[in-house]
Write a protein that holds these residues in place. Structure first.
Motif, PDB file in Angstrom:
ATOM      1  N   GLY A  48       0.819  -1.212   0.000  1.00 36.35           N
ATOM      2  CA  GLY A  48       0.000   0.000   0.000  1.00 36.35           C
ATOM      3  C   GLY A  48       0.849   1.257   0.000  1.00 36.35           C
ATOM      4  N   LYS A  49       1.881   1.282   0.841  1.00 37.50           N
ATOM      5  CA  LYS A  49       2.784   2.438   0.883  1.00 37.50           C
ATOM      6  C   LYS A  49       3.507   2.595  -0.460  1.00 37.50           C
ATOM      7  N   ASN A  50       3.979   1.486  -1.026  1.00 40.16           N
ATOM      8  CA  ASN A  50       4.645   1.535  -2.328  1.00 40.16           C
ATOM      9  C   ASN A  50       3.701   2.052  -3.411  1.00 40.16           C
ATOM     10  N   PHE A  51       2.446   1.632  -3.345  1.00 44.52           N
ATOM     11  CA  PHE A  51       1.436   2.051  -4.315  1.00 44.52           C
ATOM     12  C   PHE A  51       1.206   3.565  -4.246  1.00 44.52           C
ATOM     13  N   ILE A  52       1.085   4.090  -3.040  1.00 46.03           N
ATOM     14  CA  ILE A  52       0.862   5.526  -2.875  1.00 46.03           C
ATOM     15  C   ILE A  52       2.064   6.311  -3.405  1.00 46.03           C
ATOM     16  N   GLN A  53       3.274   5.851  -3.079  1.00 49.75           N
ATOM     17  CA  GLN A  53       4.478   6.516  -3.569  1.00 49.75           C
ATOM     18  C   GLN A  53       4.550   6.449  -5.097  1.00 49.75           C
ATOM     19  N   LYS A  54       4.130   5.317  -5.669  1.00 50.63           N
ATOM     20  CA  LYS A  54       4.115   5.153  -7.126  1.00 50.63           C
ATOM     21  C   LYS A  54       3.163   6.157  -7.771  1.00 50.63           C
ATOM     22  N   ASN A  55       2.011   6.379  -7.128  1.00 52.43           N
ATOM     23  CA  ASN A  55       1.051   7.336  -7.671  1.00 52.43           C
ATOM     24  C   ASN A  55       1.637   8.744  -7.723  1.00 52.43           C
ATOM     25  N   PHE A  56       2.378   9.134  -6.695  1.00 50.02           N
ATOM     26  CA  PHE A  56       3.034  10.445  -6.727  1.00 50.02           C
ATOM     27  C   PHE A  56       4.089  10.486  -7.830  1.00 50.02           C
ATOM     28  N   GLN A  57       4.837   9.414  -7.983  1.00 52.74           N
ATOM     29  CA  GLN A  57       5.879   9.365  -9.016  1.00 52.74           C
ATOM     30  C   GLN A  57       5.260   9.425 -10.414  1.00 52.74           C
ATOM     31  N   ASP A  58       4.151   8.681 -10.614  1.00 52.09           N
ATOM     32  CA  ASP A  58       3.481   8.646 -11.918  1.00 52.09           C
ATOM     33  C   ASP A  58       2.606   9.867 -12.163  1.00 52.09           C
ATOM     34  N   GLN A  59       2.361  10.655 -11.120  1.00 51.73           N
ATOM     35  CA  GLN A  59       1.470  11.812 -11.166  1.00 51.73           C
ATOM     36  C   GLN A  59       0.088  11.429 -11.681  1.00 51.73           C
ATOM     37  N   GLY A  60      -0.439  10.370 -11.067  1.00 50.32           N
ATOM     38  CA  GLY A  60      -1.764   9.886 -11.404  1.00 50.32           C
ATOM     39  C   GLY A  60      -2.128   8.726 -10.506  1.00 50.32           C
ATOM     40  N   PHE A  61      -3.350   8.231 -10.645  1.00 48.66           N
ATOM     41  CA  PHE A  61      -3.840   7.121  -9.832  1.00 48.66           C
ATOM     42  C   PHE A  61      -4.069   5.911 -10.729  1.00 48.66           C
ATOM     43  N   THR A  62      -3.564   4.763 -10.298  1.00 42.82           N
ATOM     44  CA  THR A  62      -3.724   3.546 -11.083  1.00 42.82           C
ATOM     45  C   THR A  62      -4.774   2.660 -10.440  1.00 42.82           C
ATOM     46  N   ASP A  63      -5.911   2.512 -11.128  1.00 48.71           N
ATOM     47  CA  ASP A  63      -6.909   1.521 -10.714  1.00 48.71           C
ATOM     48  C   ASP A  63      -6.667   0.325 -11.623  1.00 48.71           C
ATOM     49  N   SER A  64      -7.255   0.326 -12.802  1.00 52.21           N
ATOM     50  CA  SER A  64      -6.916  -0.670 -13.822  1.00 52.21           C
ATOM     51  C   SER A  64      -5.829  -0.105 -14.719  1.00 52.21           C
ATOM     52  N   VAL A  65      -5.998   1.179 -15.049  1.00 47.85           N
ATOM     53  CA  VAL A  65      -5.019   1.907 -15.857  1.00 47.85           C
ATOM     54  C   VAL A  65      -4.702   3.219 -15.152  1.00 47.85           C
ATOM     55  N   LEU A  66      -3.621   3.862 -15.578  1.00 42.30           N
ATOM     56  CA  LEU A  66      -3.204   5.127 -14.975  1.00 42.30           C
ATOM     57  C   LEU A  66      -4.149   6.246 -15.391  1.00 42.30           C
TER      58      LEU A  66
END
Length: 164
Positions: free
Chosen positions: A30-48
């Motif tokens: 979960g923590k990795n996922f949240i950090q990834k969202n900041f890095q990707d500048q978006g939210f990934t559900d199925s797609v970014l």
């Protein structure tokens, strides 16, 4: 070939170890996922789903990142706001060391209720995550099929280790 007793021992071992490991896996992923969202500048559900860009025009549709006249700077060149946001990631503060929201995300595991909670002390986090008070929604945490898949894969690997 494994006997029935061996299988029973493996199942008991799995029943003992997996709940504890599952909480740890959920917390870390979960923590990795949240950090990834900041890095990707978006939210990934199925797609970014990329975050909406910063506002660069005023209510009249004029560009607010460049000088309009030669009175303060060269017409058409970037003004202070324009140079501040140029090449800066979204949801990163200027002149504050940046990443304050990203680095404020914490997690807490409750072993008795078997739940993991993610939280932040930043009051403005909900405004960005949920799009409140006229702010565009820029989700960085929430339910996600992508995250569920990552957690599921890790749990399968842990089970494979036990049943080998």
């Amino acid at each position: 070939m494994a006997t029935l007793d061996d299988l029973e021992k493996m199942l008991l071992l799995a029943a003992e170890q997996i709940p504890e490991k599952a909480l740890t896996i959920i917390e870390v992923e979960g923590k990795n996922f949240i950090q990834k969202n900041f890095q990707d500048q978006g939210f990934t559900d199925s797609v970014l789903d990329e975050w909406e860009e910063r506002k660069t025009t005023d209510k009249k549709g004029r560009d607010i990142t460049t000088y309009r006249t030669n009175r303060r700077g060269k017409k058409g060149s970037l003004n202070k706001y324009g140079s501040d946001i140029k090449d800066r990631a979204i949801l990163v503060g200027k002149g504050t060391g940046g990443n304050k929201l990203k680095n404020s995300i914490k997690s807490r595991v409750n072993r008795s209720t078997k739940e993991v909670r993610y939280y932040t002390d930043k009051e403005y986090a909900a405004r960005h995550n949920e799009g409140l008070d006229g702010m565009p929604e820029r989700r960085f945490m929430g339910k996600s099929k992508y995250l569920d898949g990552k957690i599921s894969d890790k749990l399968k690997r842990e089970l494979d280790k036990i049943f080998k």
